[in-house]
Design an enzyme around this catalytic site. Structure first.
Site, PDB file in Angstrom:
ATOM      1  N   CYS A 255       0.807  -1.226   0.000  1.00  0.00           N
ATOM      2  CA  CYS A 255       0.000   0.000   0.000  1.00  0.00           C
ATOM      3  C   CYS A 255       0.840   1.277   0.000  1.00  0.00           C
ATOM      4  O   CYS A 255       0.630   2.152  -0.822  1.00  0.00           O
ATOM      5  CB  CYS A 255      -0.928   0.004   1.198  1.00  0.00           C
ATOM      6  SG  CYS A 255      -2.182  -1.271   1.057  1.00  0.00           S
TER       7      CYS A 255
HETATM    8  N1  LIG Z   1      -2.140  -6.919   0.390  1.00  0.00           N
HETATM    9  C1  LIG Z   1      -2.909  -5.946   0.815  1.00  0.00           C
HETATM   10  O1  LIG Z   1      -2.970  -5.703   2.022  1.00  0.00           O
HETATM   11  C2  LIG Z   1      -3.761  -5.134  -0.155  1.00  0.00           C
HETATM   12  C3  LIG Z   1      -4.751  -4.300   0.384  1.00  0.00           C
HETATM   13  C4  LIG Z   1      -5.567  -3.583  -0.477  1.00  0.00           C
HETATM   14  C5  LIG Z   1      -5.379  -3.668  -1.858  1.00  0.00           C
HETATM   15  N2  LIG Z   1      -4.388  -4.466  -2.368  1.00  0.00           N
HETATM   16  C6  LIG Z   1      -4.264  -4.524  -3.823  1.00  0.00           C
HETATM   17  O2  LIG Z   1      -4.824  -5.735  -4.308  1.00  0.00           O
HETATM   18  C7  LIG Z   1      -4.082  -6.200  -5.434  1.00  0.00           C
HETATM   19  C8  LIG Z   1      -3.572  -7.602  -5.150  1.00  0.00           C
HETATM   20  O3  LIG Z   1      -2.727  -7.538  -4.025  1.00  0.00           O
HETATM   21  P1  LIG Z   1      -2.297  -8.833  -3.216  1.00  0.00           P
HETATM   22  O4  LIG Z   1      -1.632  -8.335  -1.999  1.00  0.00           O
HETATM   23  O5  LIG Z   1      -3.446  -9.767  -3.082  1.00  0.00           O
HETATM   24  O6  LIG Z   1      -1.230  -9.447  -4.247  1.00  0.00           O
HETATM   25  P2  LIG Z   1      -0.596 -10.917  -4.231  1.00  0.00           P
HETATM   26  O7  LIG Z   1       0.665 -10.822  -4.981  1.00  0.00           O
HETATM   27  O8  LIG Z   1      -0.627 -11.474  -2.852  1.00  0.00           O
HETATM   28  O9  LIG Z   1      -1.643 -11.774  -5.084  1.00  0.00           O
HETATM   29  C9  LIG Z   1      -1.906 -11.578  -6.414  1.00  0.00           C
HETATM   30  C10 LIG Z   1      -2.017 -12.939  -7.088  1.00  0.00           C
HETATM   31  O10 LIG Z   1      -2.437 -12.766  -8.443  1.00  0.00           O
HETATM   32  C11 LIG Z   1      -1.829 -13.769  -9.224  1.00  0.00           C
HETATM   33  N3  LIG Z   1      -1.908 -13.394 -10.621  1.00  0.00           N
HETATM   34  C12 LIG Z   1      -1.168 -12.493 -11.299  1.00  0.00           C
HETATM   35  N4  LIG Z   1      -1.625 -12.385 -12.572  1.00  0.00           N
HETATM   36  C13 LIG Z   1      -2.655 -13.236 -12.695  1.00  0.00           C
HETATM   37  C14 LIG Z   1      -3.536 -13.561 -13.764  1.00  0.00           C
HETATM   38  N5  LIG Z   1      -3.466 -12.976 -14.964  1.00  0.00           N
HETATM   39  N6  LIG Z   1      -4.472 -14.511 -13.553  1.00  0.00           N
HETATM   40  C15 LIG Z   1      -4.577 -15.104 -12.343  1.00  0.00           C
HETATM   41  N7  LIG Z   1      -3.775 -14.824 -11.283  1.00  0.00           N
HETATM   42  C16 LIG Z   1      -2.843 -13.892 -11.467  1.00  0.00           C
HETATM   43  C17 LIG Z   1      -0.440 -13.880  -8.647  1.00  0.00           C
HETATM   44  O11 LIG Z   1       0.141 -15.133  -8.958  1.00  0.00           O
HETATM   45  C18 LIG Z   1      -0.707 -13.723  -7.141  1.00  0.00           C
HETATM   46  O12 LIG Z   1      -0.880 -14.960  -6.502  1.00  0.00           O
HETATM   47  C19 LIG Z   1      -2.995  -5.180  -5.674  1.00  0.00           C
HETATM   48  O13 LIG Z   1      -3.446  -4.249  -6.605  1.00  0.00           O
HETATM   49  C20 LIG Z   1      -2.853  -4.510  -4.324  1.00  0.00           C
HETATM   50  O14 LIG Z   1      -2.406  -3.187  -4.433  1.00  0.00           O
HETATM   51  C21 LIG Z   1      -3.590  -5.209  -1.528  1.00  0.00           C
END
Ligand SMILES: NC(=O)c1ccc[n+]([C@@H]2O[C@H](COP(=O)([O-])OP(=O)(O)OC[C@H]3O[C@@H](n4cnc5c(N)ncnc54)[C@H](O)[C@@H]3O)[C@@H](O)[C@H]2O)c1
Length: 415
Positions: A255
């Protein structure tokens, strides 16, 4: 749910809990394999809950999009990193292309990945329409709903945190609201996708800037010989107009180090002006690990020692207390810098099983009086609850506490 990460997995679990049949799709076959065995990597998702979701017969995890088939609702929760300081939306684009061919009339598509305002309408929708041959907002519905999940927070969970929802038109907003109303206690409709996208970036930029303010002040306070922590406690007694933020070794996770830069990129790219607050906050927060190293170096100097050749014990490598998330962790930046300067670094990190690539440090999961006694200096970088801070105070020669977690003592300095 496309993407089974920190955002996608808890969402999928909740959807199963309320009775939906859910397919969790992720390209990472190792992650899918582990999850399929009931091994969760997300603190908020217990292995037992994951196993019961899998046993329910309504939760399927796959790395093969061919196995997904048609859906009523698809939620995209893929990464949105920066590449050389520029937003990298390739994961969102790839996901949009992938799902577009499976969209059927009446389906609802939601983007949850954090991104700059305009992404849903300008980038996501055209890809969905192109691949499906359908008209968004008429044949199928599209919206944006930012995720506010705070991993490890027991009070504000996925269900209890109000969820912003938006759509590219009224019918889309209705479809997106209906879906999330069944998952969370409160949905908050927002007039359009751009406001929903921007509100997420406002929330994160607000924290980023305020943490930078207190990080910079912490450095000045130390130089002026004023205790920043007592000062913050004093200011926090004001019941209005002040919000408590605390200093630390820098910012980590997704974030704060990344999201505000999506906003500043959009501003400078579209309007041709810099977003000065974001630039300044990045500057101050990114420098914090080096400030911590400077403080370590000064403490060693008082003991007539140098960083080079000293035995340093680092507590915590993940970016956040009680979490295994080490993405962009400032604790790792501190450890790397100490290693570069020739220190022998031992890190205690119960939440990580492997040392980040290329780091020549000793990683242990358990603290002991002996390990503490062997160190010339101990640095508290991530204040996991399971560390015994009194024991550290009793056995350490010197401690730099960047998190205000240690009991006071002649051998302890706070940031
Ligand atoms: N982690 C947090 O606390 C948080 C909080 C709010 C928002 N976000 C946002 O949410 C989004 C995801 O974050 P996250 O922390 O879950 O990321 P992450 O890396 O933990 O998970 C994302 C997953 O998506 C998969 N992926 C990538 N491309 C793909 C595709 N084309 N098809 C299927 N799977 C695919 C990856 O292999 C990975 O496992 C980001 O934009 C992030 O900014 C994260």
């Amino acid at each position: 749910v496309v993407g089974q990460g920190y955002v996608g997995l808890p969402l999928a679990m909740r959807a199963v809990e309320v009775g939906h049949t859910v397919i969790g799709f992720d390209l990472d076959s190792t992650r899918v394999g582990r999850l399929n065995k009931g091994q969760s990597f997300v603190e908020d998702v217990e292995n037992d809950s994951l196993k019961s979701a899998l046993d329910s017969g309504r939760f399927f995890l796959t790395d093969d999009f061919g196995a997904v088939g048609a859906f009523d609702v698809v939620v995209v929760t893929v990464p949105t990193p920066l590449r050389e300081s520029v937003p990298d939306l390739s994961f969102v684009e790839a996901a949009a292309k992938q799902i577009s061919s499976s969209i059927t009339p009446g389906a609802t598509v939601v983007l949850e990945s954090t991104t700059y305002p305009g992404t849903t309408r300008e980038l996501f929708v055209p890809l969905l329409e192109k691949g499906s041959g359908l008209v968004a907002g008429v044949d199928f519905f599209v919206g944006y709903s930012p995720e506010r999940i705070d991993p490890g927070n027991r009070t504000w969970t996925f269900t209890t945190t109000p969820k912003l929802v938006s759509g590219i038109n009224e019918r889309s907003l209705e479809a997106v609201s209906n879906f999330y109303s069944g998952l969370v206690d409160k949905v908050v409709p927002v007039s359009n996708c751009e406001e929903a996208e921007l509100s997420k970036l406002l929330e994160n930029t607000f924290r980023h800037v305020n943490i930078a303010l207190i990080n910079e002040l912490a450095q000045f306070a130390h130089a002026l010989n004023i205790d920043i922590w007592n000062t913050i406690d004093a200011a926090s007694t004001k019941p209005f107009g002040y919000m408590r933020f605390v200093p630390g070794p820098g910012v980590g996770g997704h974030c704060l180090p990344i999201d505000p830069s999506y906003l500043s990129w959009r501003v400078s790219n579209t309007l041709g002006v810099p977003f000065r607050f974001v630039d300044l906050a990045n500057n101050v927060n990114n420098r914090m690990p080096e400030y911590v190293v400077e403080r370590i170096s000064l403490m060693l100097n008082e003991m007539k020692r140098s960083v080079n050749g000293s035995n340093l014990l680092v507590l915590g490598l993940s970016y956040k207390r009680n979490s295994s998330d080490a993405r962009e962790s400032p604790a790792i930046d501190v450890a790397r810098s100490l290693l570069r300067r020739g220190a022998n670094v031992t890190a205690i990190e119960p939440f990580l099983s492997a040392v980040p690539e290329g780091m020549e440090l000793t990683l242990k999961s358990q603290l002991s009086p002996e390990i503490v006694r062997n160190a010339d200096l101990v640095v508290v970088l991530t204040d996991h609850d399971q560390f015994d801070y009194s024991m550290v105070a009793s056995h350490a020669a010197a401690v730099l506490d960047t998190r205000n977690r240690m009991p006071a003592g002649a051998n302890v300095q706070r940031l």
